[in-house]
Structure formats: C-alpha cells, structure tokens
Write an enzyme that holds these catalytic residues in place. Structure first.
Site, PDB file in Angstrom:
ATOM      1  N   LYS A  91     -15.434  21.827  19.720  1.00  0.00           N
ATOM      2  CA  LYS A  91     -15.636  22.120  21.140  1.00  0.00           C
ATOM      3  C   LYS A  91     -16.105  23.568  21.305  1.00  0.00           C
ATOM      4  O   LYS A  91     -17.239  23.814  21.646  1.00  0.00           O
ATOM      5  CB  LYS A  91     -14.345  21.897  21.930  1.00  0.00           C
ATOM      6  CG  LYS A  91     -13.626  20.588  21.625  1.00  0.00           C
ATOM      7  CD  LYS A  91     -14.265  19.404  22.316  1.00  0.00           C
ATOM      8  CE  LYS A  91     -13.816  18.055  21.778  1.00  0.00           C
ATOM      9  NZ  LYS A  91     -12.403  17.752  21.831  1.00  0.00           N
ATOM     10  N   ASP A 129      -2.186  22.290  22.237  1.00  0.00           N
ATOM     11  CA  ASP A 129      -3.465  21.714  21.807  1.00  0.00           C
ATOM     12  C   ASP A 129      -4.573  22.522  22.493  1.00  0.00           C
ATOM     13  O   ASP A 129      -4.899  22.288  23.651  1.00  0.00           O
ATOM     14  CB  ASP A 129      -3.534  20.234  22.211  1.00  0.00           C
ATOM     15  CG  ASP A 129      -4.888  19.619  21.851  1.00  0.00           C
ATOM     16  OD1 ASP A 129      -5.774  20.343  21.371  1.00  0.00           O
ATOM     17  OD2 ASP A 129      -5.045  18.390  22.068  1.00  0.00           O
ATOM     18  N   TRP A 154      -5.656  13.852  26.849  1.00  0.00           N
ATOM     19  CA  TRP A 154      -5.351  14.309  25.488  1.00  0.00           C
ATOM     20  C   TRP A 154      -3.871  14.578  25.275  1.00  0.00           C
ATOM     21  O   TRP A 154      -3.312  14.250  24.228  1.00  0.00           O
ATOM     22  CB  TRP A 154      -6.198  15.529  25.106  1.00  0.00           C
ATOM     23  CG  TRP A 154      -7.615  15.126  24.802  1.00  0.00           C
ATOM     24  CD1 TRP A 154      -8.733  15.493  25.490  1.00  0.00           C
ATOM     25  CD2 TRP A 154      -8.051  14.242  23.752  1.00  0.00           C
ATOM     26  NE1 TRP A 154      -9.847  14.895  24.925  1.00  0.00           N
ATOM     27  CE2 TRP A 154      -9.454  14.127  23.863  1.00  0.00           C
ATOM     28  CE3 TRP A 154      -7.407  13.545  22.734  1.00  0.00           C
ATOM     29  CZ2 TRP A 154     -10.216  13.342  23.001  1.00  0.00           C
ATOM     30  CZ3 TRP A 154      -8.158  12.756  21.864  1.00  0.00           C
ATOM     31  CH2 TRP A 154      -9.553  12.672  22.011  1.00  0.00           C
TER      32      TRP A 154
END
Ligand SMILES: *Cc1c(COP(=O)(O)O)cnc(C)c1O
Length: 361
Positions: A197, A173, A102
């Site tokens: 999430k 993030d 990511w």
C-alpha cells in the site's frame, strides 16, 4: 504514457523516481554485472541493502532501540495468525477493535487461536459514520493484547488518535497507514504493515515489535512466523523476498529526500482535503464519514446517481485517472492517494470530478 495517475488501493503506485532508479540499475546492480534479484541474500552487498533499509525506516519513524524491526512474508493476513500465536502467552483472550473490513478480518482469523472479543467501534449518528475514541473502547481486563486498525483501506475510515492504555499491549494493523504521518511507536507493542500500500511491491511485511514481547510463540507456531526465530535470523530464516526488500529500501530513501514524515504528513492532509472539498461542496458526490474519521489515504465516495458509476469510470480512464472503482463490498469510488501519489494527480482528479459533475449533474 507519463500522464496517467494510478489510484489503485494495493498493490499501489510506487514513486516514479524509485522505479527509474530500479530500472537504471536493473541489469547491473552495484556493478556486479547482474540484478539485485540474482544474488544471494547472504552476500555483503545485499547485507548493505537491508542494513540501510532498516536504518532509514528507523529514522523515518523514530523507532527506539527497544524495538526490533522484522521483514516478514505472508502479508498482513499472515500477521492476523502470527500475532495471536506469538502474543497470547498463557492467556486465551484478546480484544479486537472492529472498525471495518480489515479489523473484522483480523478478528475472524484470531478466533482460530483464542476466545477473542469483538469490540465494535463503528457507529452511525444522523446518517454519519464515526469511530469511538480509544478512551471509549470497552476493553476487557483479561486480554493479552488489543488489536486495532488505524486506517480501514476499504471503508475509507481512519482513527487518528493513538490508543494509550497502561499495561496493555496495543497491536496495530498499519498496512495502509504506515509512513503516512508521524506516530509515537512507544504507544504500541507491535505494529505491522504489508508493503504493497504505502511502501513498495507486495511480498514483504514490516513488523515492528517491542523486544520484550519476543520469545513467547506457541509450540505450534510455524518457524517463519515465530518472531524470536525471525529476530535471531535477522529476518532471513528462509529466503527473503529480496527484490521487494531492495525496492522498499529505495522508497525509504525517497521519503527522506521528500523531507521525511512531517513533510509527507502535511502533503497528505493537503491532498485529501482537495478531494473532500470537492465532495462536500457538491450535491453530486457523497461521503458520509464524520470529518474526524475520514481517511487521508483512501478517499471513498459515491455518486448520488449510481447509474453514472460506469460512465464515471470510463471517462476518468480517458482522462488518465486509473483504478478509481471502489471495493465491491462498499461500491462507489475510491481514490487511494498514498505517499507516492503526487499532488498533481489529486488536483487532476479534483478537476475531473468538477468537470464530470458539470456535465452530468
Ligand atoms: C490490504 C490490507 C490487508 C491485507 O494485506 P495482505 O498483505 O494482502 O494480507 C490487511 N489489512 C489492511 C489494513 C490492508 O489494507
């Protein structure tokens, strides 16, 4: 059907109590005779929802008044673009700490907007994967900000040490990390997280930004991604994802009922320890990530004999343990055990892993 446990990485499981409450009031919310999805985001009733959602999130994370909370759309990937468009200012350089899938994706996207520096911090020593600590990062002195990812959802890697840089804007993030443990917001210029999430349903993205960083979007930045416009319109420049916002608010209340972040943090450690113990005590499962960088949210492991992968997934399914297949770029297994996963689910998985090892090991 009550006994299944869902280990999906995202969209991930939502606390059962929250789903029950949403179900109970689905058709007649707040005695309005319709659902929360069917009313205007400008009504006073919905205004109360967003007010409480923000207050509860601020309580949970201890967010100082010097920070603004924005509820955005476009997911974490939308922020991969929004961040350079809003934070570069007159500079043309940003540092991207690369720890896995990511953070690398954020780096690749940022290259559309600036000359970003790719700083690899993922290392291997004696077959062990580990991450360089913030004090070892090779930061440039001309960058507008430093971007990093404290939990690599796909790789199962975490960085628990919070970066501390003087006069540097740190952007994080936090998609699969937010609300899993306590953090010191003051260390960050901006943190963001897609809700799907560790919060609620997909479609809403939380951005927590230091107020003095608002107001510097580039001319071509789309209005929906301009933090100043989102700030001025109280995150309602365009129609917000009202149901996701409402449901996230219910999750924040649920977290407070559980005892808040300190309690959740202890439980998360306990949950992940259970699985890592099974892995480390076996010659059947493997996780070669250094103990200090193992994710408490996404426990990634392989079977030594990958020919058994398919059977592992089939039998775990029969056991009521769902979605354990690892991301295809990593392979193996991944148990995502966010806040909503009860410890009973983790214990059941640990038990199954021992049983499976006995049967096939
Ligand atoms: C899932 C995830 C993303 C992508 O989120 P989208 O909302 O699908 O854009 C980005 N970063 C991290 C760390 C993630 O876990």
């Amino acid at each position: 059907m009550n006994s299944i446990y869902n280990f999906s990485a995202g969209p991930a499981m939502i606390p059962k109590d929250v789903l029950k409450k949403a179900q109970k009031e689905l058709k007649n919310w707040n005695n309005l005779g319709c659902s929360v999805m069917e009313i205007s985001h400008r009504t006073k009733e919905f205004h109360q929802v967003i007010k409480e959602a923000e207050e509860d999130l601020r309580d949970l994370l201890n967010i100082p008044d010097t920070y603004k909370v924005l509820f955005c759309q476009g997911g974490a990937r939308g922020q991969f673009s929004a961040i350079p468009m809003n934070l570069l200012g007159n500079l043309s350089r940003a540092d991207y700490i690369n720890s896995g899938y990511w953070s690398n994706s954020a780096f690749l996207e940022s290259k559309k907007y600036c000359n970003s520096k790719n700083i690899l911090i993922r290392k291997t020593k004696n077959n062990n994967i580990y991450l360089l600590k913030p004090s070892e990062w090779n930061i440039s002195n001309i960058s507008a900000y430093i971007h990093y990812c404290p939990n690599e959802t796909i790789d199962g890697l975490s960085l628990y040490e919070e970066p501390s840089f003087q006069n540097k804007i740190v952007v994080g993030d936090f998609s699969s990390f937010i609300l899993s443990r306590s953090i010191n917001i003051n260390k960050y210029g901006l943190i963001y997280a897609g809700a799907q999430k560790n919060i609620g349903p997909s479609g809403i993205t939380i951005v927590i930004i230091r107020k003095d960083l608002i107001g510097y979007a580039s001319k071509l930045c789309p209005s929906v991604f301009d933090y100043n416009i989102m700030h001025q319109y109280n995150s309602m420049f365009n129609t917000p994802p009202t149901f996701a916002w409402y449901l996230s608010g219910l999750v924040f209340k649920w977290l407070k009922q559980q005892g808040g972040i300190k309690k959740i943090e202890q439980l998360n450690k306990k949950k992940s320890d259970l699985l890592y113990q099974v892995i480390d005590n076996s010659h059947f499962y493997i996780n070669n990530i250094d103990k200090k960088n193992r994710s408490q949210m996404n426990v990634v492991f392989h079977l030594f004999n990958s020919e058994l992968d398919k059977i592992f997934l089939q039998e775990s399914n029969k056991f009521g343990l769902y979605a354990l297949k690892g991301h295809f770029i990593v392979g193996g297994m991944r148990a995502s055990i966010y806040n909503a996963m009860p410890i009973e689910g983790v214990k059941k998985l640990a038990k199954f892993m021992l049983f499976f090892e006995k049967k096939y090991g």
